[in-house]
Design a protein around this motif. Structure first.
Motif, PDB file in Angstrom:
ATOM      1  N   VAL A  87      14.768   6.856 -11.950  1.00  0.00           N
ATOM      2  CA  VAL A  87      14.050   6.834 -10.673  1.00  0.00           C
ATOM      3  C   VAL A  87      14.403   5.576  -9.887  1.00  0.00           C
ATOM      4  CG1 VAL A  87      12.098   8.167 -11.573  1.00  0.00           C
ATOM      5  CG2 VAL A  87      11.997   5.662 -11.589  1.00  0.00           C
ATOM      6  N   GLY A  88      14.217   5.668  -8.573  1.00  0.00           N
ATOM      7  CA  GLY A  88      14.335   4.512  -7.701  1.00  0.00           C
ATOM      8  C   GLY A  88      13.059   4.374  -6.897  1.00  0.00           C
ATOM      9  N   LEU A  89      12.502   3.184  -6.855  1.00  0.00           N
ATOM     10  CA  LEU A  89      11.281   2.912  -6.101  1.00  0.00           C
ATOM     11  C   LEU A  89      11.593   1.933  -4.978  1.00  0.00           C
ATOM     12  CD1 LEU A  89       8.820   2.165  -9.072  1.00  0.00           C
ATOM     13  CD2 LEU A  89       9.469   4.400  -8.147  1.00  0.00           C
ATOM     14  N   GLN A  90      10.926   2.109  -3.839  1.00  0.00           N
ATOM     15  CA  GLN A  90      11.040   1.147  -2.748  1.00  0.00           C
ATOM     16  C   GLN A  90       9.639   0.880  -2.211  1.00  0.00           C
ATOM     17  OE1 GLN A  90      13.916   2.120   0.262  1.00  0.00           O
ATOM     18  NE2 GLN A  90      14.078   0.002   0.929  1.00  0.00           N
ATOM     19  N   PHE A  91       9.200  -0.369  -2.355  1.00  0.00           N
ATOM     20  CA  PHE A  91       7.855  -0.781  -1.941  1.00  0.00           C
ATOM     21  C   PHE A  91       7.896  -1.386  -0.545  1.00  0.00           C
ATOM     22  CE2 PHE A  91       7.602  -0.753  -6.536  1.00  0.00           C
ATOM     23  CZ  PHE A  91       6.310  -0.306  -6.805  1.00  0.00           C
ATOM     24  N   PHE A  92       6.853  -1.084   0.249  1.00  0.00           N
ATOM     25  CA  PHE A  92       6.748  -1.569   1.615  1.00  0.00           C
ATOM     26  C   PHE A  92       5.444  -2.344   1.798  1.00  0.00           C
ATOM     27  CE2 PHE A  92       9.302   2.191   1.554  1.00  0.00           C
ATOM     28  CZ  PHE A  92      10.266   2.053   2.535  1.00  0.00           C
ATOM     29  N   PRO A 111       0.800  -1.215   0.000  1.00  0.00           N
ATOM     30  CA  PRO A 111       0.000   0.000   0.000  1.00  0.00           C
ATOM     31  C   PRO A 111       0.839   1.274   0.000  1.00  0.00           C
ATOM     32  CG  PRO A 111       0.216  -0.744   2.244  1.00  0.00           C
ATOM     33  CD  PRO A 111       1.031  -1.694   1.383  1.00  0.00           C
ATOM     34  N   PHE A 112       2.171   1.117  -0.064  1.00  0.00           N
ATOM     35  CA  PHE A 112       3.021   2.294   0.128  1.00  0.00           C
ATOM     36  C   PHE A 112       4.368   2.096  -0.545  1.00  0.00           C
ATOM     37  CE2 PHE A 112       6.128   4.777   2.585  1.00  0.00           C
ATOM     38  CZ  PHE A 112       5.514   6.018   2.628  1.00  0.00           C
ATOM     39  N   LEU A 113       4.866   3.168  -1.159  1.00  0.00           N
ATOM     40  CA  LEU A 113       6.219   3.170  -1.705  1.00  0.00           C
ATOM     41  C   LEU A 113       6.788   4.574  -1.626  1.00  0.00           C
ATOM     42  CD1 LEU A 113       6.509   3.385  -5.559  1.00  0.00           C
ATOM     43  CD2 LEU A 113       4.286   3.576  -4.457  1.00  0.00           C
TER      44      LEU A 113
END
Length: 211
Positions: A103-108, A47-49
């Motif tokens: 870009v860099g994405l980090q999913f939680f 639900p969040f990145l």
């Protein structure tokens, strides 16, 4: 730099490696270049990145994105799309993408220490066929961020274990938390923008302008 011994600054990768060492074979080989079924499953539950960007001069920005789990849609094994919901109109992320698409994405996923990182190139789209499926409460986003994946890999949980982020018993009581309204009021320093006014404005935005 006041108080910094410049002779102790590290200025080369070789010096860094002499202190940190090299990654293991597993770490070297865990990076893939496609959004496989494992990545799809993770993204569907996230639900969040956070999105990391930089402009053409290297000025950096990190911005959060959040919604119901799976709000980021995987388009194929190389592309995903992030809906752009209403915000403060600074559009730092979007302006950076226009000048520098990397870009860099980090999913939680709440409660899970390991995070999914995806690096690649981003594009901004206004294509209705892509955006309509991302609608919430019959409101489709005006634009979306399409990311072409170049690197996908799992990041270990050490930071979460050290910080105990997902343990509610370590969280501060509400009375001890910093006041966002007070901080914004003092930073903006505008006539009439008292903490009370800012708090009411924030609450209205959270209730009435999420979408």
């Amino acid at each position: 730099m006041t108080g910094i011994d410049q002779s102790q600054l590290i200025t080369s990768e070789a010096e860094l490696r002499s202190l940190i060492g090299y990654p293991s074979e597993l770490v070297e080989h865990k990076v893939i270049s496609v959004i496989d079924s494992n990545c799809r499953n993770y993204i569907s539950k996230s639900p969040f990145l956070v999105v990391s960007t930089a402009d053409s001069h290297g000025n950096c920005d990190v911005s959060p994105r959040g919604d119901a789990p799976g709000f980021v849609q995987v388009m194929d094994d190389k592309h995903l799309i992030i809906p752009e919901r209403p915000g403060n109109k600074r559009i730092d992320t979007l302006r950076n993408i226009l000048s520098n698409p990397h870009v860099g994405l980090q999913f939680f996923i709440p409660g899970l220490g390991e995070t999914l990182r995806i690096n690649g190139r981003a594009y901004i789209t206004k294509e209705e066929n892509l955006l309509k499926p991302l609608a919430v409460k019959d409101r489709a986003p005006q634009i979306g961020i399409v990311v072409e994946a170049e690197e996908c890999y799992m990041h270990c949980a050490k930071a979460f274990l050290r910080s105990q982020l997902w343990k509610p018993e370590t969280w501060l009581d509400k009375e001890r938390l910093p006041s966002p309204a007070k901080i914004i009021s003092e930073h903006a320093n505008l006539d009439g923008s008292t903490p009370e006014v800012i708090a009411a404005r924030l609450e209205d935005g959270y209730k009435n302008r999420l979408y």
